[in-house]
Design a protein around this motif. Structure first.
Motif, PDB file in Angstrom:
ATOM      1  N   SER A 149      36.369  45.354  40.992  1.00 20.30           N
ATOM      2  CA  SER A 149      37.586  44.538  40.955  1.00 20.30           C
ATOM      3  C   SER A 149      37.905  43.965  42.340  1.00 20.30           C
ATOM      4  N   ARG A 150      37.355  44.582  43.400  1.00 23.97           N
ATOM      5  CA  ARG A 150      37.540  44.088  44.770  1.00 23.97           C
ATOM      6  C   ARG A 150      36.409  43.167  45.218  1.00 23.97           C
ATOM      7  N   LYS A 151      35.394  43.005  44.385  1.00 25.68           N
ATOM      8  CA  LYS A 151      34.233  42.209  44.759  1.00 25.68           C
ATOM      9  C   LYS A 151      34.300  40.833  44.107  1.00 25.68           C
ATOM     10  N   ASP A 176      33.009  42.670  51.502  1.00 31.44           N
ATOM     11  CA  ASP A 176      33.753  43.223  52.620  1.00 31.44           C
ATOM     12  C   ASP A 176      33.152  44.591  52.883  1.00 31.44           C
ATOM     13  N   TYR A 178      33.300  48.387  52.690  1.00 29.71           N
ATOM     14  CA  TYR A 178      33.994  49.458  51.987  1.00 29.71           C
ATOM     15  C   TYR A 178      33.313  50.778  52.300  1.00 29.71           C
TER      16      TYR A 178
END
Length: 194
Positions: A149-151, A176, A178
């Protein structure tokens, strides 16, 4: 002997030779011979392949989770591993593999969104081989859904992962940086899930 029978006999011989060559090529894919500088005899060195790494992961999972029987999954099951406990409960493990070509362990993986959105897989495993060692990350289905969901979704259906282990940092750096140390070396995850 007629021409037809000669042609058929030659065709049969060619087919047998092709089978033998395929067999020998398969044997060579799993082994590489290298010449040691101070040794006249070539030394057999095992190549690191996806199959080798999956076997390593299966063996290590078996050691850490003895209540499971483990087998290679077929294509319908995602070509990873199937773990079955004593009560017949199954966990299906999706397996991704990458070789490191840098001076430190790093691996590039591509995950199709359909592999994440279906409910077939219970565990997602990302293995990186580096200097004949394996660096392995384990995600549950929910953990991977949360993580992506953050990618960014690239190519409309693919997520890209780039794991690095360098200078004491265990990170995924594709979109980013992680920290992914909590997913690293979780060999007892199957036992936690059942």
């Amino acid at each position: 002997m007629s021409n037809d029978s000669i042609v058929l006999e030659l065709f049969g011989r060619v087919q047998k030779l092709e089978e033998k060559v395929r067999f020998l090529e398969g044997k060579l894919e799993s082994q590489e011979y290298v010449q040691e500088e101070d040794n006249e005899e070539p030394v057999k060195q095992t190549l690191v392949t996806r199959a080798n790494s999956r076997d390593y992961v299966a063996d290590r999972l078996q050691q850490e989770n003895p209540q499971f029987s483990i087998r290679k999954a077929n294509r319908e099951e995602g070509s990873g591993l199937v773990l079955t406990d004593e009560q017949g409960e199954k966990l299906i493990l999706k397996y991704y593999y990458s070789k490191s070509f840098l001076e430190f362990p790093s691996g590039w993986h591509t995950v199709d969104i359909s592999d994440i959105e279906n409910d077939i897989f219970d565990i997602y495993t990302f293995a990186v081989s580096y200097q004949e060692e394996y660096f392995v990350f384990f995600y549950t289905r929910d953990e991977l859904k949360s993580f992506v969901s953050r990618k960014r979704l690239n190519s409309s259906t693919k997520y890209y992962f780039y794991f690095h282990i360098e200078n004491g940092k265990i990170v995924e750096v594709r979109d980013d940086e992680y920290n992914v140390s909590k997913y690293y070396d979780r060999w007892d995850l199957p036992s936690q899930l059942v």
